[in-house]
Structure formats: structure tokens, C-alpha cells
Design a protein around this motif. Structure first.
Motif, PDB file in Angstrom:
ATOM      1  N   ARG A   1      -1.608  17.594   7.236  1.00 23.21           N
ATOM      2  CA  ARG A   1      -2.694  16.990   7.821  1.00 23.21           C
ATOM      3  C   ARG A   1      -2.500  15.210   8.158  1.00 23.21           C
ATOM      4  O   ARG A   1      -2.326  14.940   8.854  1.00 23.21           O
ATOM      5  N   GLU A   2      -2.699  15.035   6.495  1.00 21.41           N
ATOM      6  CA  GLU A   2      -2.966  13.855   6.079  1.00 21.41           C
ATOM      7  C   GLU A   2      -2.327  12.449   7.213  1.00 21.41           C
ATOM      8  O   GLU A   2      -2.174  11.362   7.513  1.00 21.41           O
ATOM      9  N   GLY A   3      -0.759  12.913   6.417  1.00 18.17           N
ATOM     10  CA  GLY A   3      -0.246  12.072   6.802  1.00 18.17           C
ATOM     11  C   GLY A   3       0.031  11.913   8.545  1.00 18.17           C
ATOM     12  O   GLY A   3       0.805  11.192   9.104  1.00 18.17           O
ATOM     13  N   THR A   4       0.097  13.247   9.495  1.00 19.03           N
ATOM     14  CA  THR A   4       0.258  13.192  11.089  1.00 19.03           C
ATOM     15  C   THR A   4      -1.008  12.130  11.196  1.00 19.03           C
ATOM     16  O   THR A   4      -0.174  11.523  12.107  1.00 19.03           O
ATOM     17  N   LYS A   5      -2.071  12.372  10.518  1.00 18.13           N
ATOM     18  CA  LYS A   5      -3.269  11.200  10.825  1.00 18.13           C
ATOM     19  C   LYS A   5      -3.073  10.354  10.935  1.00 18.13           C
ATOM     20  O   LYS A   5      -2.932   9.041  11.696  1.00 18.13           O
ATOM     21  N   VAL A   6      -2.544   9.818   9.666  1.00 14.86           N
ATOM     22  CA  VAL A   6      -2.056   8.678   9.519  1.00 14.86           C
ATOM     23  C   VAL A   6      -1.145   7.747  10.390  1.00 14.86           C
ATOM     24  O   VAL A   6      -0.994   6.742  11.322  1.00 14.86           O
ATOM     25  N   ALA A   7       0.236   8.157  10.709  1.00 12.25           N
ATOM     26  CA  ALA A   7       1.157   8.440  11.408  1.00 12.25           C
ATOM     27  C   ALA A   7       0.567   8.104  12.733  1.00 12.25           C
ATOM     28  O   ALA A   7       1.001   6.561  13.646  1.00 12.25           O
ATOM     29  N   LYS A   8      -0.642   8.616  13.299  1.00 10.96           N
ATOM     30  CA  LYS A   8      -0.841   8.592  15.075  1.00 10.96           C
ATOM     31  C   LYS A   8      -1.705   7.357  14.767  1.00 10.96           C
ATOM     32  O   LYS A   8      -1.338   6.475  15.513  1.00 10.96           O
ATOM     33  N   MET A   9      -2.177   6.631  13.977  1.00  7.75           N
ATOM     34  CA  MET A   9      -3.074   5.340  13.838  1.00  7.75           C
ATOM     35  C   MET A   9      -2.244   4.679  14.259  1.00  7.75           C
ATOM     36  O   MET A   9      -1.832   3.703  14.421  1.00  7.75           O
ATOM     37  N   ILE A  10      -1.354   4.525  13.055  1.00  7.12           N
ATOM     38  CA  ILE A  10       0.373   3.683  12.871  1.00  7.12           C
ATOM     39  C   ILE A  10       1.458   3.552  14.131  1.00  7.12           C
ATOM     40  O   ILE A  10       2.502   2.852  14.058  1.00  7.12           O
ATOM     41  N   HIS A  11       1.184   4.324  14.749  1.00  7.84           N
ATOM     42  CA  HIS A  11       2.215   5.508  16.039  1.00  7.84           C
ATOM     43  C   HIS A  11       3.292   4.980  15.699  1.00  7.84           C
ATOM     44  O   HIS A  11       4.390   4.474  15.975  1.00  7.84           O
ATOM     45  N   LEU A  12       3.531   6.168  14.008  1.00  5.44           N
ATOM     46  CA  LEU A  12       4.605   6.624  13.964  1.00  5.44           C
ATOM     47  C   LEU A  12       5.177   7.619  14.154  1.00  5.44           C
ATOM     48  O   LEU A  12       4.078   8.800  14.531  1.00  5.44           O
TER      49      LEU A  12
ATOM     50  N   ILE B   1       0.665  -1.238  -0.240  1.00  2.00           N
ATOM     51  CA  ILE B   1      -0.181  -0.303   0.121  1.00  2.00           C
ATOM     52  C   ILE B   1       0.784   0.888   0.204  1.00  2.00           C
ATOM     53  O   ILE B   1       1.694   1.441   0.885  1.00  2.00           O
ATOM     54  N   ILE B   2       0.806   2.279  -0.769  1.00  2.00           N
ATOM     55  CA  ILE B   2       1.185   3.700  -1.117  1.00  2.00           C
ATOM     56  C   ILE B   2       0.501   4.524  -0.713  1.00  2.00           C
ATOM     57  O   ILE B   2      -0.361   4.976  -1.365  1.00  2.00           O
ATOM     58  N   ILE B   3       0.722   5.496   0.420  1.00  2.00           N
ATOM     59  CA  ILE B   3      -0.558   6.164   0.731  1.00  2.00           C
ATOM     60  C   ILE B   3      -0.321   8.428   0.073  1.00  2.00           C
ATOM     61  O   ILE B   3       0.900   8.042   0.671  1.00  2.00           O
ATOM     62  N   GLY B   4      -0.827   8.569  -0.731  1.00  2.00           N
ATOM     63  CA  GLY B   4      -0.454   9.659  -0.876  1.00  2.00           C
ATOM     64  C   GLY B   4      -0.560   9.421  -2.348  1.00  2.00           C
ATOM     65  O   GLY B   4       1.337   9.187  -3.170  1.00  2.00           O
TER      66      GLY B   4
ATOM     67  N   ILE C   1      -5.470  -5.017   2.917  1.00  2.00           N
ATOM     68  CA  ILE C   1      -3.935  -6.171   3.647  1.00  2.00           C
ATOM     69  C   ILE C   1      -3.034  -6.475   3.112  1.00  2.00           C
ATOM     70  O   ILE C   1      -2.772  -7.305   1.042  1.00  2.00           O
ATOM     71  N   ALA C   2      -1.953  -6.102   3.372  1.00  2.00           N
ATOM     72  CA  ALA C   2      -0.407  -5.289   2.796  1.00  2.00           C
ATOM     73  C   ALA C   2       0.330  -6.509   3.372  1.00  2.00           C
ATOM     74  O   ALA C   2       0.582  -6.046   4.736  1.00  2.00           O
ATOM     75  N   ASP C   3       1.729  -5.968   2.826  1.00  2.00           N
ATOM     76  CA  ASP C   3       2.599  -6.798   3.656  1.00  2.00           C
ATOM     77  C   ASP C   3       3.840  -5.704   3.746  1.00  2.00           C
ATOM     78  O   ASP C   3       4.775  -5.413   4.762  1.00  2.00           O
ATOM     79  N   ALA C   4       4.098  -4.535   3.067  1.00  2.00           N
ATOM     80  CA  ALA C   4       4.394  -3.726   3.647  1.00  2.00           C
ATOM     81  C   ALA C   4       3.582  -2.027   3.003  1.00  2.00           C
ATOM     82  O   ALA C   4       2.877  -1.918   1.948  1.00  2.00           O
ATOM     83  N   VAL C   5       3.663  -1.150   3.622  1.00  2.00           N
ATOM     84  CA  VAL C   5       3.474   0.049   3.573  1.00  2.00           C
ATOM     85  C   VAL C   5       4.107   1.918   2.943  1.00  2.00           C
ATOM     86  O   VAL C   5       5.417   1.205   4.183  1.00  2.00           O
ATOM     87  N   LEU C   6       3.678   1.972   2.514  1.00  2.00           N
ATOM     88  CA  LEU C   6       4.713   3.799   1.780  1.00  2.00           C
ATOM     89  C   LEU C   6       4.083   4.099   2.005  1.00  2.00           C
ATOM     90  O   LEU C   6       3.073   4.689   2.413  1.00  2.00           O
ATOM     91  N   LEU C   7       4.784   5.336   3.062  1.00  2.00           N
ATOM     92  CA  LEU C   7       3.668   6.473   3.174  1.00  2.00           C
ATOM     93  C   LEU C   7       4.292   7.195   2.885  1.00  2.00           C
ATOM     94  O   LEU C   7       5.619   7.960   2.528  1.00  2.00           O
ATOM     95  N   THR C   8       3.549   8.639   1.590  1.00  2.00           N
ATOM     96  CA  THR C   8       4.068   9.641   0.526  1.00  2.00           C
ATOM     97  C   THR C   8       3.196  10.530   0.646  1.00  2.00           C
ATOM     98  O   THR C   8       2.782  10.762  -0.264  1.00  2.00           O
TER      99      THR C   8
ATOM    100  N   ALA D   1      -8.107  13.035  -8.381  1.00  2.00           N
ATOM    101  CA  ALA D   1      -7.084  13.144  -9.450  1.00  2.00           C
ATOM    102  C   ALA D   1      -5.426  12.775  -8.812  1.00  2.00           C
ATOM    103  O   ALA D   1      -5.257  13.487  -7.702  1.00  2.00           O
ATOM    104  N   LEU D   2      -4.921  12.131  -9.266  1.00  2.00           N
ATOM    105  CA  LEU D   2      -2.828  12.229  -9.185  1.00  2.00           C
ATOM    106  C   LEU D   2      -2.330  13.520  -9.583  1.00  2.00           C
ATOM    107  O   LEU D   2      -3.039  13.923  -9.700  1.00  2.00           O
ATOM    108  N   GLY D   3      -1.044  13.117  -8.651  1.00  2.00           N
ATOM    109  CA  GLY D   3      -0.158  14.446  -9.113  1.00  2.00           C
ATOM    110  C   GLY D   3      -0.047  14.899  -7.768  1.00  2.00           C
ATOM    111  O   GLY D   3       1.170  15.770  -7.669  1.00  2.00           O
ATOM    112  N   GLY D   4      -0.367  15.778  -6.684  1.00  2.00           N
ATOM    113  CA  GLY D   4      -0.984  16.389  -5.788  1.00  2.00           C
ATOM    114  C   GLY D   4       0.115  17.736  -5.764  1.00  2.00           C
ATOM    115  O   GLY D   4      -1.077  18.182  -7.180  1.00  2.00           O
ATOM    116  N   HIS D   5       0.529  18.093  -5.349  1.00  2.00           N
ATOM    117  CA  HIS D   5       1.311  20.005  -5.570  1.00  2.00           C
ATOM    118  C   HIS D   5       2.063  20.131  -7.176  1.00  2.00           C
ATOM    119  O   HIS D   5       1.113  21.236  -7.553  1.00  2.00           O
TER     120      HIS D   5
END
Lengths: 635, 336
Positions: free
Chosen positions: B267-278, B6-9, B97-104, B36-40
């Protein structure tokens, strides 16, 4: 049966029991009181000698001014004896203080009155006036069968007062262990001498009760001492064990008076002096000498300022509270004093809550000035405009001449220029009310001087104040409206603008509404109003902003408001407080405001607005000017 | 059996990592909250230092995605560990369900209205760096109306403790110089000022851009922060600043003020980090294992980070980190 009242006057009511009216047990007490009186005399001379000659003159003049004499008497009676200030905020704590102070005072006065009536010759120094009235009950023997109503009345009053004091002492002992129940979250740590004085103070009145009870059948007593006397006689078989108790009473009194000058209880004797100096209009000039010395010794170290200080949302900051600042000043601990002086936010809440009225924010400013006022500054630009840059002297209204007639000048100040929505809203209200006004610093102005004064840079402040004052006096305006309470305070206190009324815009808009020049539309929203430190405690303006808010919506209460309002944390007053610490203060202040779940937070200071806007994520923060502008129609 | 990642972002880092891992044969789920994809990058017109158009860069990133399963308009509802694997559920109803997660999860732009003294949202002619890119991309913004005097303010929400942002945002200096040149090219008669604290032109070609801005475009660089801005009746802006090199206060009248909003933790990254206790650092950005060899790893096995989620990065930095993360994830999944 004992006759109720005897008309024969040749039979003495009171007979000297001890020939010569002297016993060795009085020595500890006499040594204590003589030491204490000498120390006080020297201290008094020191304080007076360190006042400037103009302050000394003001003090002397205050003693012949009937208004001030009355005020002095009233203040000393209310503050030093009755402790009305504590009563108002914490009744139980107030009772405790007044019981000990007023009760003891009554005991001394009534005791002397009794001596004056029944054994007047002992009021002369060569006849034991120093100790005789104190230990009166030891030295006399009541002539049985000749007690008059007058005598019985004194027995009753003395017992009543003793009970009153004992109730206070009981509460004090209780408070030492359970301060929370008397409404105090934090309390100070007593020093060694504080403890000596404290335990002697606790001992004085129980020992007095015991001593007087033992001799009550000889020297007379009333509802307290007579039954106690009977009980003691029952326990001990006879009543002749009284000597140790009179010794003990004398020793604790002596100990108390010896430790008094080195303990917090010095405030009992210094507070009247402070009241006299304050009422004479004397201000603090030096952080340790003269007026400050009177304030330092008048501090009762009660610790009410610990709960007041907004920094104390974090326990680690307790050490920066006013009570410890004063304590270190008293001990001449320069290093700690400087650190604490710079930390303070200057919100003034400790002063507002101080039962003695020790203006520790002002002493801290003096302490800052001791170093900062010597720093170099360069305001040469004020005299010669910088070529191609900002012109030095501020221009009124962007060059437009001040209109004749009802001349109103608006001065926004630096902080309002950093929060342009306030300026926008104020100007809109001016226009809607059809006010003819000039905008003094539309194209940039000078600092009002208050931040410099807060930092202790007095000379620099004086320079900008002079420049601004000149600009305002030359403009010919009659009313000056300010949108920043920080400016307001200094304009009111330091500018001496004769003939010009200085108003905060909340007062001014409140007046426009009262005069019918502005009509407010009342909406549905609920608001909580945050009292900015400089506006509320600083300038005493609490009602005008509230009336405006009530005009446009429903006003809900904060947990602490008015003069107990909590600083927003953004104050310019602190020179060294970290942003992390400030954030905690802001969070605490927001919690205080949001207890009743308002829709919006309203304030009347650009700095509070900015601080709260950055920190409040859920509840929007607005300025009163914005609120008035959005709910006003042109009349 | 292909392993799930899973890649978030769905910004440049997420897309680049997806492309690499997809090419290695993994099943990649790319989660994006927007439509849509692309971010900033999708909102940017041209890229420094050469001014290369952003569109083709974005197109090639999207074009390389291969079989990546792109989940758009999906907020992360929960992310937690299940033994050695991870379970994610999304607002779209999908759970994986995934074997690895990447936070972007990238960054958010600093909200310029928080620096109220600059008047963003209050005055008519104050815009941000993002607004300028939008203006060049779409060609219309009523706030940018043939300005003759333009000022760019560097470090808005960067290196500013009072605003709660201590970090340098790394890209704004180059962006400001780039936009100054672009605005000058668009409005040739305009005078353009850059108000900077320090110019951090650290990358290849950046210094050339800076010299070109002075020599060819005549951009005026003034070292000093803008203290306050006010709007006059004719809607022009009056700014007060100090030229710290000549120690003189300045007052300049402008028709357009551009605020270089800095990078804040998303804000999203901080939220996700909190969920996984990063853990997050004091600056609010996500914490990687260390700043050297462990840049893409985290304290949680199987959880990786790349791009501006761990602090301000340029686009080339971000793409390089995405590739590094892909190779690290591959290594991790081979071992397990």
C-alpha cells in the motif's frame, strides 16, 4: 338564432355530402390497414401454433374463467391504454404514452359511436365500414340549424380527444430530441422502419387536425377545429383547399400501418396478446417461438432497460441491454443473440422496470439452454456415495434425527458455506431464540440448482433438485429456513415442497421478533440496506429485512432501492462478464448505497456480502444475521 | 561533495542497496515506516530451501549499513521532483533533497480474511504462513495447539482472479513445503497435507526439498484447491476439496489449517508511486522501464526500483536486484 335543441326528428341532422360515400383519397389508408390486418392475422396464428398443446389449453380455459377475464380487461386497460406502470415511475412520460394510446383509442371509439348514432348504415362492410368512420368528417354535411346537443357534445369530445393526442405527440417530438428532460438518460437508436413509422405517427394527428379544420364549417367542429377553420379561411380566402389535407392524412395513416409490423410500434398491437398469454399462466419455453415471439413483438424498444441495466455504468456495455437483445432476436441474428444472452447478470431490473413486462432474463435463459442444456453432466455420485470421499446424499443435521414437533430445518447452501460468518450468526440467533432445528447441510450439501438454471442447464438442475427435494421431504420438517436468496428463489419456484413453508431467514427472524421470541436492542449506528436481486426482485421480500434493520439502528435510504436496487456485480447469472467489468458495477452499486453516508452497509445475501466486502474499503459490510446476532439478548 | 540518495523501504532490498551505496561514498537516507528495519524478513523464522535461520541474515544486512542515515517510523508525506533532484518530506518532520531515489517498498501479504470461505479470523484454528513463522520465532500461538491433522493451502490470494490477484506469488510453494516439514518435525505424530494447484519448485535446491518432504517427512500432497472450510462444535475444521488427479471429492477433518497468503503490491509503495507519478501495472505492482536490461530503472530519470516492489521475488532475487540498483545509481550519479 339557432335553436339549442330541436324536437323535430324527421329532419336529418347529418346529410351525406359525397354521394356513394367514397373518394379516391381513402385508398392509401385502406391499402395500409388491409396489409397490416393480414400480417397480424398470420402472426397471431404463428404464435398460437407454436404454443405447446397444454399452453393452448390454458389459454382457452383463461377465456372462460371470470377472474381471469376481469384481470385481462383490467390489465389491457391499465397497461395498454393508460400506461399506469410508466405513470408511477415517470409521470411526464406516462402522460405522453397515455395521451397517444388512450386518446387515439377514444377517438376511434367515439368516431364509431358517432357513425352508429348519425349514419348507422355505414357500419356495414359493403357500405364502407373500413374507412367511413375514420374519414366521417369528410363525408358528411351538418344540416345547419338542426344540430342537436348530442351532436355538439360529440364535436366537443372529438376535439378534446384530438387535443389530448396532440399534446402527447408534442411531448413525443420533444422527447426525441431531449430525452433527459423526461427522465431518460439513454434512449435507443431507432431503425429505418422505426423512423418511417415514427414520422408517420407524428404526422397523423396534425394532418387530421388540418383536414378536419378545413371541413369544420361543413361537417361541424368545436373549440379546436372551428377557430382553426376561421383562421384558414382568413389565410386562404376560402375553405376549398381541403382535398390535399385529407389525402395527406390518408397517406400517413397508410404509411404508418404498412411500416407498423416492421417497427417498434408493433408493441401497440402485440401487448394485449402478451397480457392474455401471461395471465393464462404461460411461460417462455423457446427463445424465439410462441410466447417469446409475443414478447419480442410486444417490446416497445423504449429503452427504459438501458438506464436499468447495471452493466451500463460503462457505455460500451449498452449493446448488451435487453432492448438490443430483443431486437437481434427479432432479426434472427444468432451470433449477437448468443453473446448478449450469456453476458446478462440476471438481476431482473430490466423486467422490473419494463412497462410491457417483457421477461427478457427468462428469454436469455432459454437462449442459453438452447446450447448448454445439451452439455453432458455426471451426477452419478448422487446415487452411490463415493468411497472415502464426500458422501453423496446430504445428511440432515450431521446424522442427528429431526426432532418431533415444530420442525425447522436450516439449509445454508454453497454460498453461505463460502461466507461462514453468516452461518455462525444464523446459528447463534437460532440458539438465542431457543429454536429446535436441524442444520441440513452442516457437513456439506448439494447445490440448490439455481446456478445451473441460470446457466441454462435445466436437466442437470432437475437432477440436484430431485435429490435435495427427497432429502427435505423425508426429513419431516414443516419449515425450511434459507440464508441464501439464490437458493430461496429456486426452492420457492421449482421444488414443490407441499406442506413445508419456505422462508428466508430475514422473514423467519422478523417473525421471531414479532412473536416475542427475540428482542432486538436498538443501537446508535446508521445502516443502508442493499436489496439483493434474488431476494427483492426475485422473491418480492423488501419489508422484513428493513424491519429488522430498523429494530437495531437507524435505516438510511440508498439512491435507488427496492425493485430499483442495483446489482452488486457478483451475480452468478452472467456467464461471460469480465472481472474488470464486474468491479465497475460493484463500484457503481456502492456509490448508490453510500449517498446518505451510513456507518455500515447491510445486506442479506452471501454473494452480495462477499462482493461488497472485497470492494468497500471505508464502510464495513455486514449481513443482517450478524447484525441481529450482535444486538439480540435471549428472551 | 557527497551526493544524497533516498531509499524508501527498509527491508532486505533497501538495506542491501544502502550498504552498497554507502560503501561507494554516497550519503544514504533509508526511510522505514516501522519501528525497526527488516521488513517481512524480521518476522520470518527460517528460510527455504535449507531452513537457514533468518536472524543472522538480517543481522548481516543491518551490520553492513555503515554510515547510512536510518529514518525509522517515518511515513512519506510528499515526494516530488525539483529540477534534476528530488524532495521528500516525512511524517517525522525531516525533509531531504536528494539526487536519486530508490523505491524498495516491497509487498504486503494478502489479507487472508478476504478469502472468507477459509475462515481466517472466524474459526479458531486457521492461521497464515506469517503466523506459522511467528509461532516458530516466539514459540506461542493459542491457535496452534498440538495439532494432529494439519492442512496447508497453497495459492491463497495468488492465481485467483476472483480475489483480484492474478499473479503467482513465486515463494509460497517453497515456503509451504518448508513449513510442512517444520510442522511435521515439531509435531511428529501429525498428518500433514498440502493442497496445491501446481507445485512451482523452480530454484536451486527446491526440488530436493520437495522430495525430502515426501520421503523423509511423509507430507501428503493433494492436487486440488480447497473449496470451503467449516468449523465443528469441537472446534475441529472440516474442509472440502477435490483431488483432481483422481477426480474425487474429498472431505478432511483437520486441527490446523495454514493459508499460504500471497504477495500483493504494498500500500505504501502504491501511495509513493502516485506522488511521483510512477505508473503501476495491471497487477498493481510498480512499473520498471522494462523486464530485461531496464529492470531497475523507471520512466523517471533518477528514480530506481528494486525488490518485490515490481512483483513477487525470492530473497536472493531481491538482494541481487538491490545490488544491481546500487551499481545503476552509481553510474547515473557519475554521469550527472
Amino acid at each position: 338564432m339557432t335553436p339549442f335543441y330541436i324536437l323535430q326528428t324527421d329532419v336529418p341532422e347529418v346529410i351525406d355530402r359525397i354521394p356513394g360515400a367514397y373518394d379516391h383519397f381513402i385508398l392509401p389508408y385502406c391499402a395500409g390497414i388491409i396489409f397490416c390486418l393480414c400480417w397480424l392475422g398470420v402472426g397471431l396464428v404463428r404464435v398460437i401454433a407454436n404454443l405447446s398443446s397444454s399452453d393452448r389449453k390454458a389459454l382457452l380455459l383463461s377465456f372462460v374463467n371470470p377472474v381471469l377475464i376481469w384481470k385481462n380487461l383490467k390489465d389491457i386497460f391499465c397497461d395498454c391504454l393508460l400506461h399506469t406502470k410508466i405513470w408511477k415511475r415517470k409521470p411526464l412520460l406516462g402522460f405522453m404514452h397515455s395521451a397517444i394510446a388512450f386518446g387515439w383509442f377514444l377517438l376511434i371509439v367515439l368516431g364509431h359511436l358517432e357513425v352508429w348514432l348519425f349514419a348507422p348504415r355505414h357500419l356495414y362492410l359493403d357500405n364502407g365500414s373500413l374507412f367511413y368512420p375514420i374519414f366521417y368528417r369528410y363525408f358528411i354535411w351538418m344540416n345547419p340549424g338542426h344540430t342537436t346537443l348530442r351532436g355538439s357534445l360529440f364535436f366537443f369530445l372529438m376535439d378534446l380527444c384530438l387535443l389530448y393526442v396532440l399534446a402527447g405527440i408534442g411531448l413525443a417530438i420533444f422527447k426525441r430530441f431531449r430525452s433527459r428532460l423526461l427522465g431518460m438518460k439513454h434512449t435507443t437508436k431507432p431503425s429505418l422502419m422505426d423512423r418511417v413509422a415514427l414520422y408517420s405517427l407524428w404526422g397523423i394527428f396534425p394532418f387530421r387536425l388540418l383536414a378536419e379544420s378545413f371541413t369544420a364549417d361543413l361537417a361541424g367542429g368545436s373549440f379546436l377545429t372551428l377557430p382553426a377553420n376561421a383562421l384558414l379561411r382568413f389565410l386562404f380566402g376560402d375553405n376549398l383547399h381541403f382535398m390535399p389535407w385529407w389525402w395527406a392524412y390518408s397517406i400517413v395513416l397508410g404509411l404508418f400501418f404498412v411500416s407498423l409490423p416492421f417497427s417498434r410500434y408493433m408493441h401497440i398491437l402485440t401487448e394485449p396478446l402478451l397480457i392474455l398469454l401471461r395471465n393464462a399462466g404461460i411461460k417462455v419455453r423457446h427463445p424465439r417461438k410462441g410466447y417469446a415471439e409475443a414478447e419480442i413483438y410486444a417490446c416497445s424498444s423504449c429503452g427504459l432497460c438501458l438506464d436499468a441495466c447495471p452493466m451500463n455504468v460503462q457505455k460500451k456495455n449498452l449493446r448488451f441491454s435487453s432492448v438490443y437483445f430483443i431486437r437481434f432476436l427479432r432479426r434472427h441474428n444468432e451470433k449477437k443473440v448468443n453473446r448478449i444472452a450469456d453476458k446478462c447478470l440476471q438481476c431482473g431490473k430490466c423486467l422490473a422496470l419494463c412497462p410491457v413486462g417483457v421477461d427478457s432474463p427468462a428469454i436469455r435463459r432459454r437462449q442459453r439452454a438452447a446450447y448448454n442444456d445439451r452439455l453432458a453432466f455426471d451426477y452419478s455420485a448422487l446415487k452411490a456415495p463415493v468411497p472415502g470421499g464426500v458422501s453423496g446424499a446430504p445428511v440432515a443435521g450431521g446424522g442427528t434425527p429431526a426432532p418431533a414437533g415444530g420442525k425447522v430445518m436450516y439449509f445454508a447452501g454453497c454460498m453461505s458455506h463460502l461466507t461462514p460468518r453468516i452461518i455462525k450468526a444464523v446459528l447463534e440467533v437460532f440458539r438465542k431464540a431457543g429454536e429446535d432445528f436441524v442444520f441440513a447441510d452442516e457437513n456439506g450439501g448439494l447445490c440448490c440448482g439455481r446456478p445451473l438454471l441460470l446457466a441454462g442447464k435445466d436437466r442437470a438442475a432437475k437432477t440436484v433438485i430431485e435429490a435435495n427435494r427427497k432429502m427435505i421431504m423425508e426429513s419431516g420438517c414443516t419449515t425450511l429456513v434459507l440464508s441464501c436468496p439464490i437458493c430461496l428463489k429456486v426452492f420457492k419456484e421449482e421444488y414443490k415442497l407441499q406442506g413445508i413453508e419456505v422462508l428466508h431467514y430475514t422473514e423467519y427472524m422478523d417473525r421471531l421478533v414479532a412473536e416475542g421470541r427475540l428482542t432486538l436492542r436498538k443501537g446508535e449506528g446508521s445502516f443502508v440496506y442493499h436489496d439483493p436481486c434474488e431476494l427483492g426482485r426475485g422473491c418480492g421480500i423488501y419489508d422484513a429485512p428493513r424491519r429488522l434493520v430498523e429494530g437495531v439502528g437507524q435505516l438510511c435510504k440508498a439512491e435507488k432501492e427496492g425493485d430499483e436496487s442495483v446489482c452488486c456485480g457478483g451475480s452468478l447469472g452472467s456467464l461471460t462478464l469480465s472481472y474488470d467489468d464486474r468491479k465497475r458495477i460493484t463500484a457503481g452499486a456502492l456509490d448508490n448505497l453510500l449517498v446518505n453516508h451510513p456507518d455500515r452497509i447491510v445486506t442479506a445475501c452471501p454473494l452480495c456480502l462477499k462482493t461488497f466486502s472485497d470492494a468497500s474499503s471505508d464502510v464495513p459490510v455486514v449481513d443482517i444475521a450478524e447484525l441481529v446476532a450482535e444486538s439480540t439478548a435471549r428472551v | 561533495m557527497a551526493k544524497n540518495i533516498i531509499i524508501i523501504g527498509g527491508g532486505p532490498a533497501g538495506m542491501e542497496a544502502s550498504a552498497r551505496l554507502d560503501a561507494l561514498g554516497y550519503t544514504v537516507f533509508l526511510v522505514e515506516k516501522e519501528k525497526a528495519l527488516g521488513g517481512h524478513l524480521a518476522r520470518w523464522d527460517r528460510l527455504f530451501p535449507e531452513g537457514k535461520p533468518a536472524g543472522p541474515v538480517l543481522d548481516s544486512l543491518v551490520g553492513n549499513l555503515g554510515n547510512t542515515k536510518v529514518l525509522l517510523e517515518s511515513d512519506v508525506l510528499s515526494l516530488n521532483r525539483l529540477g534534476d533532484s528530488f524532495r521528500i518530506s516525512l511524517s517525522s518532520g525531516v525533509s531531504v533533497i536528494a539526487d536519486a531515489v530508490l523505491l524498495t517498498t516491497g509487498f504486503d501479504l494478502f489479507e487472508a480474511s478476504k478469502k472468507e470461505e477459509y475462515g481466517y479470523g472466524i474459526y479458531d484454528h486457521v492461521v497464515t504462513n506469517a503466523d506459522v513463522e511467528e509461532f516458530f520465532r516466539t514459540g506461542g500461538d493459542p491457535r496452534i495447539d498440538n495439532p494432529q491433522r494439519i492442512g496447508l493451502v497453497h495459492c491463497v490470494g495468488s492465481r485467483d482472479e476472483k480475489a483480484g490477484c492474478r499473479n503467482c506469488s513465486k515463494v509460497c510453494c517453497a515456503t509451504a513445503v518448508k513449513q510442512a516439514c517444520e510442522l511435521k518435525a515439531k509435531f511428529p505424530a501429525a498428518t500433514v497435507y498440502c493442497f496445491y494447484m501446481d507445485l512451482r519448485m523452480f530454484g536451486r535446491g527446491y526440488e530436493d526439498l520437495y522430495l525430502k518432504a515426501q520421503k523423509e517427512y511423509g507430507i501428503r500432497f493433494i492436487r486440488g484447491r480447497v473449496s470451503e472450510v467449516s468449523e465443528r462444535i469441537d472446534k475441529t475444521l472440516q474442509i472440502k476439496a477435490e483431488d483432481t488427479l483422481s477426480s474425487t471429492p474429498l472431505r478432511v477433518t483437520l486441527d490446523l489449517l495454514v493459508l499460504m497468503a500471497g504477495m500483493r503490491p504494498s500500500r505504501e509503495g502504491t501511495k509513493v508511486a502516485k506522488m511521483i507519478h510512477l505508473a503501476t501495472g495491471d497487477d498493481g505492482f510498480l512499473s520498471s522501464l522494462d523486464g530485461f536490461g531496464g529492470m531497475q530503472a523507471t520512466s523517471i530519470p533518477g528514480l530506481f526500483v528494486a525488490g518485490a516492489a515490481t512483483g513477487p521475488k525470492t530473497l536472493p532475487d531481491t538482494i541481487a536486484e538491490a545490488r544491481a540498483a546500487a551499481s545503476l545509481i552509481h553510474e547515473y550519479l557519475q554521469k550527472s
